[in-house]
Write a protein that holds these residues in place. Structure first.
Motif, PDB file in Angstrom:
ATOM      1  N   SER A 186       0.844  -1.184   0.000  1.00 24.71           N
ATOM      2  CA  SER A 186       0.000   0.000   0.000  1.00 24.71           C
ATOM      3  C   SER A 186       0.880   1.235   0.000  1.00 24.71           C
ATOM      4  CB  SER A 186      -0.887   0.013   1.249  1.00 24.71           C
ATOM      5  OG  SER A 186      -1.550   1.257   1.382  1.00 24.71           O
ATOM      6  N   SER A 187       0.404   2.282  -0.636  1.00 25.95           N
ATOM      7  CA  SER A 187       1.147   3.542  -0.593  1.00 25.95           C
ATOM      8  C   SER A 187       1.191   4.092   0.827  1.00 25.95           C
ATOM      9  CB  SER A 187       0.522   4.563  -1.547  1.00 25.95           C
ATOM     10  OG  SER A 187      -0.825   4.809  -1.175  1.00 25.95           O
ATOM     11  N   ARG A 188       0.259   3.680   1.665  1.00 23.42           N
ATOM     12  CA  ARG A 188       0.235   4.146   3.054  1.00 23.42           C
ATOM     13  C   ARG A 188       1.442   3.643   3.851  1.00 23.42           C
ATOM     14  NH1 ARG A 188      -6.083   3.464   4.862  1.00 23.42           N
ATOM     15  NH2 ARG A 188      -6.947   4.316   2.967  1.00 23.42           N
ATOM     16  N   ASN A 189       2.017   2.537   3.429  1.00 26.90           N
ATOM     17  CA  ASN A 189       3.138   1.956   4.171  1.00 26.90           C
ATOM     18  C   ASN A 189       4.320   2.911   4.266  1.00 26.90           C
ATOM     19  OD1 ASN A 189       1.477  -0.260   4.272  1.00 26.90           O
ATOM     20  ND2 ASN A 189       2.698  -1.523   2.897  1.00 26.90           N
ATOM     21  N   GLN A 190       4.448   3.827   3.327  1.00 30.24           N
ATOM     22  CA  GLN A 190       5.565   4.769   3.346  1.00 30.24           C
ATOM     23  C   GLN A 190       5.512   5.719   4.540  1.00 30.24           C
ATOM     24  OE1 GLN A 190       5.546   7.547   0.040  1.00 30.24           O
ATOM     25  NE2 GLN A 190       3.299   7.599   0.054  1.00 30.24           N
ATOM     26  N   ASP A 247       9.934   1.377  13.394  1.00 32.60           N
ATOM     27  CA  ASP A 247       9.275   0.625  14.467  1.00 32.60           C
ATOM     28  C   ASP A 247       7.840   0.272  14.104  1.00 32.60           C
ATOM     29  OD1 ASP A 247      11.479   0.581  16.118  1.00 32.60           O
ATOM     30  OD2 ASP A 247      10.808   2.245  17.380  1.00 32.60           O
ATOM     31  N   GLU A 248       7.134   1.218  13.503  1.00 34.10           N
ATOM     32  CA  GLU A 248       5.746   0.967  13.111  1.00 34.10           C
ATOM     33  C   GLU A 248       5.684  -0.090  12.011  1.00 34.10           C
ATOM     34  OE1 GLU A 248       4.163   5.477  14.138  1.00 34.10           O
ATOM     35  OE2 GLU A 248       4.711   4.954  12.074  1.00 34.10           O
ATOM     36  N   ARG A 249       6.611  -0.009  11.071  1.00 30.59           N
ATOM     37  CA  ARG A 249       6.646  -0.999   9.981  1.00 30.59           C
ATOM     38  C   ARG A 249       6.882  -2.397  10.543  1.00 30.59           C
ATOM     39  NH1 ARG A 249       6.488  -4.653   7.454  1.00 30.59           N
ATOM     40  NH2 ARG A 249       6.928  -5.050   5.273  1.00 30.59           N
ATOM     41  N   ALA A 250       7.710  -2.486  11.569  1.00 32.59           N
ATOM     42  CA  ALA A 250       7.988  -3.782  12.200  1.00 32.59           C
ATOM     43  C   ALA A 250       6.751  -4.341  12.900  1.00 32.59           C
ATOM     44  CB  ALA A 250       9.145  -3.641  13.184  1.00 32.59           C
ATOM     45  N   ALA A 251       5.867  -3.465  13.377  1.00 30.61           N
ATOM     46  CA  ALA A 251       4.653  -3.890  14.078  1.00 30.61           C
ATOM     47  C   ALA A 251       3.509  -4.229  13.120  1.00 30.61           C
ATOM     48  CB  ALA A 251       4.199  -2.793  15.034  1.00 30.61           C
ATOM     49  N   ALA A 252       3.525  -3.667  11.928  1.00 31.16           N
ATOM     50  CA  ALA A 252       2.403  -3.768  10.993  1.00 31.16           C
ATOM     51  C   ALA A 252       2.026  -5.193  10.573  1.00 31.16           C
ATOM     52  CB  ALA A 252       2.674  -2.903   9.764  1.00 31.16           C
ATOM     53  N   PRO A 253       2.940  -6.143  10.474  1.00 36.82           N
ATOM     54  CA  PRO A 253       2.529  -7.500  10.087  1.00 36.82           C
ATOM     55  C   PRO A 253       1.576  -8.171  11.082  1.00 36.82           C
ATOM     56  CG  PRO A 253       4.856  -7.212   9.664  1.00 36.82           C
ATOM     57  CD  PRO A 253       4.398  -6.004  10.447  1.00 36.82           C
ATOM     58  N   ALA A 254       1.366  -7.580  12.238  1.00 40.18           N
ATOM     59  CA  ALA A 254       0.419  -8.138  13.208  1.00 40.18           C
ATOM     60  C   ALA A 254      -0.983  -8.241  12.606  1.00 40.18           C
ATOM     61  CB  ALA A 254       0.393  -7.292  14.481  1.00 40.18           C
ATOM     62  N   LEU A 255      -1.330  -7.370  11.679  1.00 40.31           N
ATOM     63  CA  LEU A 255      -2.651  -7.442  11.037  1.00 40.31           C
ATOM     64  C   LEU A 255      -2.804  -8.761  10.302  1.00 40.31           C
ATOM     65  CD1 LEU A 255      -2.071  -4.279  11.382  1.00 40.31           C
ATOM     66  CD2 LEU A 255      -3.703  -4.015   9.545  1.00 40.31           C
ATOM     67  N   TYR A 256      -1.818  -9.088   9.484  1.00 36.87           N
ATOM     68  CA  TYR A 256      -1.870 -10.330   8.706  1.00 36.87           C
ATOM     69  C   TYR A 256      -1.783 -11.547   9.623  1.00 36.87           C
ATOM     70  CZ  TYR A 256      -0.907 -13.581   4.867  1.00 36.87           C
ATOM     71  OH  TYR A 256      -0.959 -14.612   3.957  1.00 36.87           O
ATOM     72  N   GLN A 257      -0.936 -11.465  10.645  1.00 35.33           N
ATOM     73  CA  GLN A 257      -0.815 -12.571  11.594  1.00 35.33           C
ATOM     74  C   GLN A 257      -2.157 -12.846  12.278  1.00 35.33           C
ATOM     75  OE1 GLN A 257       2.368 -11.120  14.034  1.00 35.33           O
ATOM     76  NE2 GLN A 257       3.908 -11.474  12.451  1.00 35.33           N
ATOM     77  N   ALA A 258      -2.868 -11.787  12.620  1.00 37.42           N
ATOM     78  CA  ALA A 258      -4.177 -11.946  13.258  1.00 37.42           C
ATOM     79  C   ALA A 258      -5.158 -12.623  12.309  1.00 37.42           C
ATOM     80  CB  ALA A 258      -4.717 -10.585  13.700  1.00 37.42           C
ATOM     81  N   MET A 259      -5.165 -12.193  11.063  1.00 35.05           N
ATOM     82  CA  MET A 259      -6.090 -12.786  10.100  1.00 35.05           C
ATOM     83  C   MET A 259      -5.765 -14.256   9.849  1.00 35.05           C
ATOM     84  SD  MET A 259      -6.887  -9.716   7.400  1.00 35.05           S
ATOM     85  CE  MET A 259      -5.237  -9.747   6.707  1.00 35.05           C
ATOM     86  N   LEU A 260      -4.471 -14.588   9.771  1.00 37.52           N
ATOM     87  CA  LEU A 260      -4.083 -15.979   9.573  1.00 37.52           C
ATOM     88  C   LEU A 260      -4.487 -16.840  10.766  1.00 37.52           C
ATOM     89  CD1 LEU A 260      -0.543 -15.784   7.923  1.00 37.52           C
ATOM     90  CD2 LEU A 260      -2.731 -16.367   6.842  1.00 37.52           C
ATOM     91  N   ARG A 261      -4.333 -16.312  11.969  1.00 35.93           N
ATOM     92  CA  ARG A 261      -4.720 -17.055  13.170  1.00 35.93           C
ATOM     93  C   ARG A 261      -6.228 -17.330  13.155  1.00 35.93           C
ATOM     94  NH1 ARG A 261      -4.697 -20.939  16.259  1.00 35.93           N
ATOM     95  NH2 ARG A 261      -5.089 -20.607  18.458  1.00 35.93           N
ATOM     96  N   VAL A 262      -7.009 -16.323  12.785  1.00 39.52           N
ATOM     97  CA  VAL A 262      -8.465 -16.495  12.703  1.00 39.52           C
ATOM     98  C   VAL A 262      -8.812 -17.526  11.629  1.00 39.52           C
ATOM     99  CG1 VAL A 262     -10.608 -15.327  12.057  1.00 39.52           C
ATOM    100  CG2 VAL A 262      -9.037 -14.257  13.682  1.00 39.52           C
ATOM    101  N   PHE A 289      -4.911   1.489  13.167  1.00 35.03           N
ATOM    102  CA  PHE A 289      -3.925   2.561  13.126  1.00 35.03           C
ATOM    103  C   PHE A 289      -2.634   2.024  13.717  1.00 35.03           C
ATOM    104  CE2 PHE A 289      -7.777   5.065  12.930  1.00 35.03           C
ATOM    105  CZ  PHE A 289      -7.433   6.102  12.069  1.00 35.03           C
ATOM    106  N   ILE A 290      -1.554   2.171  12.987  1.00 28.42           N
ATOM    107  CA  ILE A 290      -0.219   1.925  13.517  1.00 28.42           C
ATOM    108  C   ILE A 290       0.419   3.310  13.538  1.00 28.42           C
ATOM    109  CG2 ILE A 290       1.989   0.763  13.239  1.00 28.42           C
ATOM    110  CD1 ILE A 290      -0.172  -1.271  13.683  1.00 28.42           C
ATOM    111  N   GLY A 291       0.521   3.872  14.735  1.00 28.60           N
ATOM    112  CA  GLY A 291       0.895   5.274  14.829  1.00 28.60           C
ATOM    113  C   GLY A 291      -0.228   6.102  14.233  1.00 28.60           C
ATOM    114  N   LYS A 292       0.094   6.968  13.296  1.00 26.87           N
ATOM    115  CA  LYS A 292      -0.917   7.816  12.662  1.00 26.87           C
ATOM    116  C   LYS A 292      -1.443   7.229  11.350  1.00 26.87           C
ATOM    117  CE  LYS A 292       0.820  12.129  14.559  1.00 26.87           C
ATOM    118  NZ  LYS A 292       1.342  13.464  14.282  1.00 26.87           N
ATOM    119  N   THR A 293      -0.882   6.097  10.939  1.00 25.77           N
ATOM    120  CA  THR A 293      -1.232   5.511   9.650  1.00 25.77           C
ATOM    121  C   THR A 293      -2.321   4.454   9.821  1.00 25.77           C
ATOM    122  OG1 THR A 293       1.046   5.863   8.916  1.00 25.77           O
ATOM    123  CG2 THR A 293      -0.308   4.367   7.599  1.00 25.77           C
ATOM    124  N   ARG A 294      -3.404   4.623   9.080  1.00 24.76           N
ATOM    125  CA  ARG A 294      -4.515   3.668   9.131  1.00 24.76           C
ATOM    126  C   ARG A 294      -4.312   2.619   8.044  1.00 24.76           C
ATOM    127  NH1 ARG A 294     -10.028   3.477   6.962  1.00 24.76           N
ATOM    128  NH2 ARG A 294     -11.421   2.507   8.487  1.00 24.76           N
TER     129      ARG A 294
END
Length: 114
Positions: A19-23, A28-43, A101-106
């Motif tokens: 996503s262009s939002r990733n920029q 630190d926020e980029r390192a935390a962002a994969p939690a979204l995908y990890q959550a979906m995979l767990r579900v 939201f990871i920091g200010k980025t949705r």
């Protein structure tokens, strides 16, 4: 009438949707962002194991995302992919959708569960 044509989500190696939002994410926020995908995979894993309570599945997703650094959940829902109506119990054609939201980025993402 509107026709939605789905295509596979293109992802980074760690699962973060491209996503262009990733920029806007700091290192630190980029390192935390994969939690979204990890959550979906767990579900998805729990759904494959026959868990059909949507409220339980959403709770699990929250448990995975919440500890991520600077994460603030906007929403996590499980919907029927045809009409986007929220589900109470899992059924065929279910999809998890979330915005965090990871920091200010949705960041937004979704994944087919069944």
């Amino acid at each position: 009438p509107i026709e939605i044509i789905g295509v596979p989500t293109v992802r980074e190696a760690d699962g973060l949707a491209l996503s262009s939002r990733n920029q806007y994410l700091s290192a630190d926020e980029r390192a935390a962002a994969p939690a979204l995908y990890q959550a979906m995979l767990r579900v998805k894993e729990l759904a494959a194991g026959r868990e059909n309570s949507v409220s339980k599945l959403i709770d699990v997703a929250r448990e995975v995302v919440s500890p991520a650094k600077r994460a603030r959940i906007d929403y996590i829902t499980i919907v029927d992919a045809e009409n986007l109506e929220p589900l109470e119990n899992l059924r065929p054609n279910a999809r998890i959708a979330l915005a965090v939201f990871i920091g200010k980025t949705r960041l937004i993402d979704n994944l087919r569960l069944t």
